[in-house]
Write a protein that holds these residues in place. Structure first.
Motif, mmCIF file in Angstrom:
data_model
loop_
_atom_site.group_PDB
_atom_site.id
_atom_site.type_symbol
_atom_site.label_atom_id
_atom_site.label_comp_id
_atom_site.label_asym_id
_atom_site.label_seq_id
_atom_site.Cartn_x
_atom_site.Cartn_y
_atom_site.Cartn_z
ATOM 1 N N ALA A 86 -2.912 6.470 -10.994
ATOM 2 C CA ALA A 86 -1.482 6.568 -10.740
ATOM 3 C C ALA A 86 -0.730 5.847 -11.856
ATOM 4 C CB ALA A 86 -1.143 5.942 -9.384
ATOM 5 N N PRO A 87 0.516 6.204 -12.107
ATOM 6 C CA PRO A 87 1.305 5.462 -13.101
ATOM 7 C C PRO A 87 1.324 3.974 -12.749
ATOM 8 C CG PRO A 87 2.448 7.467 -12.450
ATOM 9 C CD PRO A 87 1.273 7.337 -11.535
ATOM 10 N N PRO A 88 1.224 3.095 -13.738
ATOM 11 C CA PRO A 88 1.134 1.653 -13.454
ATOM 12 C C PRO A 88 2.213 1.133 -12.514
ATOM 13 C CG PRO A 88 0.689 2.064 -15.759
ATOM 14 C CD PRO A 88 1.103 3.384 -15.185
ATOM 15 N N ALA A 89 3.434 1.620 -12.647
ATOM 16 C CA ALA A 89 4.524 1.119 -11.816
ATOM 17 C C ALA A 89 4.368 1.512 -10.352
ATOM 18 C CB ALA A 89 5.865 1.629 -12.343
ATOM 19 N N LYS A 90 3.553 2.522 -10.074
ATOM 20 C CA LYS A 90 3.394 3.004 -8.698
ATOM 21 C C LYS A 90 2.002 2.725 -8.143
ATOM 22 C CE LYS A 90 6.844 6.664 -9.205
ATOM 23 N NZ LYS A 90 7.152 8.102 -9.065
ATOM 24 N N ARG A 91 1.174 2.067 -8.929
ATOM 25 C CA ARG A 91 -0.210 1.851 -8.533
ATOM 26 C C ARG A 91 -0.320 0.913 -7.331
ATOM 27 N NH1 ARG A 91 -3.033 0.637 -13.818
ATOM 28 N NH2 ARG A 91 -2.391 2.788 -14.240
ATOM 29 N N GLU A 92 0.468 -0.147 -7.319
ATOM 30 C CA GLU A 92 0.378 -1.121 -6.232
ATOM 31 C C GLU A 92 0.754 -0.487 -4.891
ATOM 32 O OE1 GLU A 92 -0.666 -4.967 -4.862
ATOM 33 O OE2 GLU A 92 -0.936 -3.983 -6.806
ATOM 34 N N THR A 93 1.702 0.446 -4.909
ATOM 35 C CA THR A 93 2.068 1.133 -3.671
ATOM 36 C C THR A 93 0.906 1.975 -3.164
ATOM 37 O OG1 THR A 93 4.388 1.200 -4.337
ATOM 38 C CG2 THR A 93 3.717 2.727 -2.615
ATOM 39 N N GLN A 94 0.155 2.574 -4.076
ATOM 40 C CA GLN A 94 -1.031 3.331 -3.671
ATOM 41 C C GLN A 94 -2.077 2.403 -3.050
ATOM 42 O OE1 GLN A 94 -1.448 6.980 -4.125
ATOM 43 N NE2 GLN A 94 0.743 6.559 -4.184
ATOM 44 N N PHE A 95 -2.275 1.233 -3.632
ATOM 45 C CA PHE A 95 -3.212 0.271 -3.051
ATOM 46 C C PHE A 95 -2.754 -0.136 -1.645
ATOM 47 C CE2 PHE A 95 -4.020 -1.318 -7.641
ATOM 48 C CZ PHE A 95 -4.940 -0.309 -7.856
ATOM 49 N N LEU A 96 -1.459 -0.329 -1.483
ATOM 50 C CA LEU A 96 -0.910 -0.715 -0.187
ATOM 51 C C LEU A 96 -1.145 0.380 0.848
ATOM 52 C CD1 LEU A 96 0.761 -2.544 1.658
ATOM 53 C CD2 LEU A 96 2.833 -1.591 0.608
ATOM 54 N N LEU A 97 -0.968 1.615 0.451
ATOM 55 C CA LEU A 97 -1.210 2.732 1.364
ATOM 56 C C LEU A 97 -2.676 2.786 1.781
ATOM 57 C CD1 LEU A 97 0.129 5.173 2.723
ATOM 58 C CD2 LEU A 97 -0.428 6.509 0.683
ATOM 59 N N ILE A 98 -3.568 2.511 0.846
ATOM 60 C CA ILE A 98 -4.998 2.467 1.159
ATOM 61 C C ILE A 98 -5.287 1.356 2.170
ATOM 62 C CG2 ILE A 98 -7.297 1.992 0.209
ATOM 63 C CD1 ILE A 98 -6.249 3.244 -2.445
ATOM 64 N N ALA A 99 -4.698 0.176 1.957
ATOM 65 C CA ALA A 99 -4.913 -0.942 2.872
ATOM 66 C C ALA A 99 -4.371 -0.628 4.264
ATOM 67 C CB ALA A 99 -4.256 -2.205 2.318
ATOM 68 N N PHE A 100 -3.196 -0.001 4.324
ATOM 69 C CA PHE A 100 -2.625 0.406 5.609
ATOM 70 C C PHE A 100 -3.539 1.403 6.306
ATOM 71 C CE2 PHE A 100 0.164 3.619 7.747
ATOM 72 C CZ PHE A 100 0.563 2.839 8.823
ATOM 73 N N ASN A 101 -4.038 2.380 5.574
ATOM 74 C CA ASN A 101 -4.932 3.378 6.157
ATOM 75 C C ASN A 101 -6.207 2.726 6.690
ATOM 76 O OD1 ASN A 101 -5.606 6.321 6.547
ATOM 77 N ND2 ASN A 101 -7.282 5.745 5.199
ATOM 78 N N HIS A 102 -6.706 1.727 5.967
ATOM 79 C CA HIS A 102 -7.893 1.009 6.437
ATOM 80 C C HIS A 102 -7.621 0.315 7.770
ATOM 81 C CE1 HIS A 102 -11.225 -1.764 6.739
ATOM 82 N NE2 HIS A 102 -10.386 -2.784 6.671
ATOM 83 N N GLU A 103 -6.450 -0.295 7.903
ATOM 84 C CA GLU A 103 -6.118 -0.956 9.167
ATOM 85 C C GLU A 103 -6.081 0.047 10.317
ATOM 86 O OE1 GLU A 103 -5.789 -4.075 9.922
ATOM 87 O OE2 GLU A 103 -5.989 -4.894 7.894
ATOM 88 N N LEU A 104 -5.568 1.235 10.065
ATOM 89 C CA LEU A 104 -5.544 2.255 11.108
ATOM 90 C C LEU A 104 -6.956 2.732 11.440
ATOM 91 C CD1 LEU A 104 -2.524 4.485 9.989
ATOM 92 C CD2 LEU A 104 -2.517 2.488 11.503
ATOM 93 N N ALA A 105 -7.768 2.923 10.407
ATOM 94 C CA ALA A 105 -9.122 3.424 10.614
ATOM 95 C C ALA A 105 -9.979 2.452 11.415
ATOM 96 C CB ALA A 105 -9.779 3.719 9.270
ATOM 97 N N ARG A 106 -9.734 1.162 11.251
ATOM 98 C CA ARG A 106 -10.556 0.178 11.959
ATOM 99 C C ARG A 106 -10.029 -0.144 13.346
ATOM 100 N NH1 ARG A 106 -8.791 -5.339 11.482
ATOM 101 N NH2 ARG A 106 -10.950 -6.017 11.696
ATOM 102 N N ALA A 107 -8.922 0.470 13.744
ATOM 103 C CA ALA A 107 -8.351 0.161 15.056
ATOM 104 C C ALA A 107 -9.362 0.433 16.170
ATOM 105 C CB ALA A 107 -7.080 0.967 15.290
ATOM 106 N N ARG A 108 -10.043 1.578 16.103
ATOM 107 C CA ARG A 108 -11.025 1.902 17.140
ATOM 108 C C ARG A 108 -12.306 1.111 16.949
ATOM 109 N NH1 ARG A 108 -13.490 1.739 20.838
ATOM 110 N NH2 ARG A 108 -14.300 3.356 22.231
#
Length: 272
Positions: free
Chosen positions: A25-47
């Motif tokens: 991803a473009p450097p300026a938007k990379r951290e937001t992609q990492f954040l989305l991955i972390a959020f998705n991980h939290e949802l995936a581990r809910a069960r």
């Protein structure tokens, strides 16, 4: 990568596939992609982290409330992912509607089984497909590209589900659809008990072919700077081709990601 942010380290630890893709991803938007991955991980581990389905629903509701509060401009919650997530929503870097859709789609995982092929595809379009849409949206992908990204994300999710059949069985679960298993005289509980059965393999190969169809649906040329949202499909294509072969045994642990996988993603990422 010693200079990774805490959110980036979470992404790399828990979802190395998507982390690798996010690096393109473009450097300026990379951290937001990492954040989305972390959020998705939290949802995936809910069960996985919950002792029962109701506890999992409570965890998902916590994240739903987190997103809604950020959209309403309320102070962020004290949590390593929720805090940055609220800031990204407030700053307009992530769309709360995308995030809420990802939360809603995870509720299927709190049920005992997935009843049908159609229900499975809807689940995949909402979870992994929803992630791809959110990632593309955050990168500035045009609206007409989002349905294709959803199909590509669903294909990656399906490949991941098939890769995880042995891990699901160790937890006493199967996410293979009950109607397809029923055609082979099996129930999800049978697949969870012994995923090496021929009927399980037949259903898994049928679903791998479905995944290849999703990849074809997602064929699209994306504007430069938005392709990172589609890169997980590179891994999905490699996985699904292997899974569609007659010699594949879904009851065996999948091979670890290798140099060939990483090079395929890197080549596609460099090509944009």
């Amino acid at each position: 990568m010693a200079d990774l942010s805490p959110i980036a380290r979470i992404a790399r630890q828990h979802d190395p596939d998507r982390f690798l893709c996010a690096l393109f991803a473009p450097p300026a938007k990379r951290e937001t992609q990492f954040l989305l991955i972390a959020f998705n991980h939290e949802l995936a581990r809910a069960r996985e982290a919950a002792s029962n389905p109701m506890a999992a629903l409570i965890r998902l509701q916590w994240w739903r409330d987190t997103v809604e509060e950020a959209r309403a401009g309320q102070p962020p919650r004290r949590h390593e992912v929720a805090g940055p997530l609220s800031e990204a929503i407030t700053a307009g870097r992530l769309d709360p509607a995308d995030l809420l859709g990802m939360v809603d789609a995870r509720e299927v995982e709190t049920e005992e089984e997935i009843p049908s092929r159609a229900a499975l595809l809807a689940y995949l379009r909402g979870t992994a497909g929803g992630f791809a849409v959110a990632a593309g949206h955050a990168l500035g992908a045009p609206a007409d590209a989002l349905p294709a990204l959803q199909s590509l994300g669903a294909a990656y999710g399906l490949a991941g589900l098939l890769r995880s059949i042995p891990a699901q069985a160790r937890r006493g679960r199967s996410l293979l659809p009950a109607d397809l298993l029923g055609e082979h005289g099996l129930a999800p509980a049978d697949a969870a008990h012994d995923p090496r059965q021929p009927g399980v393999a037949a259903v898994a190969r049928q679903l791998a072919e479905e995944g290849e169809g999703l990849l074809r649906q997602g064929s699209i040329r994306l504007p430069r700077g938005t392709g990172a949202a589609a890169l997980p499909a590179v891994l999905a294509r490699r996985d699904l081709r292997r899974m569609a072969s007659p010699g594949w045994n879904p009851g065996q642990p999948p091979p670890e990601r290798g140099l060939g996988d990483r090079l395929a993603v890197m080549w596609a990422g460099w090509r944009g």
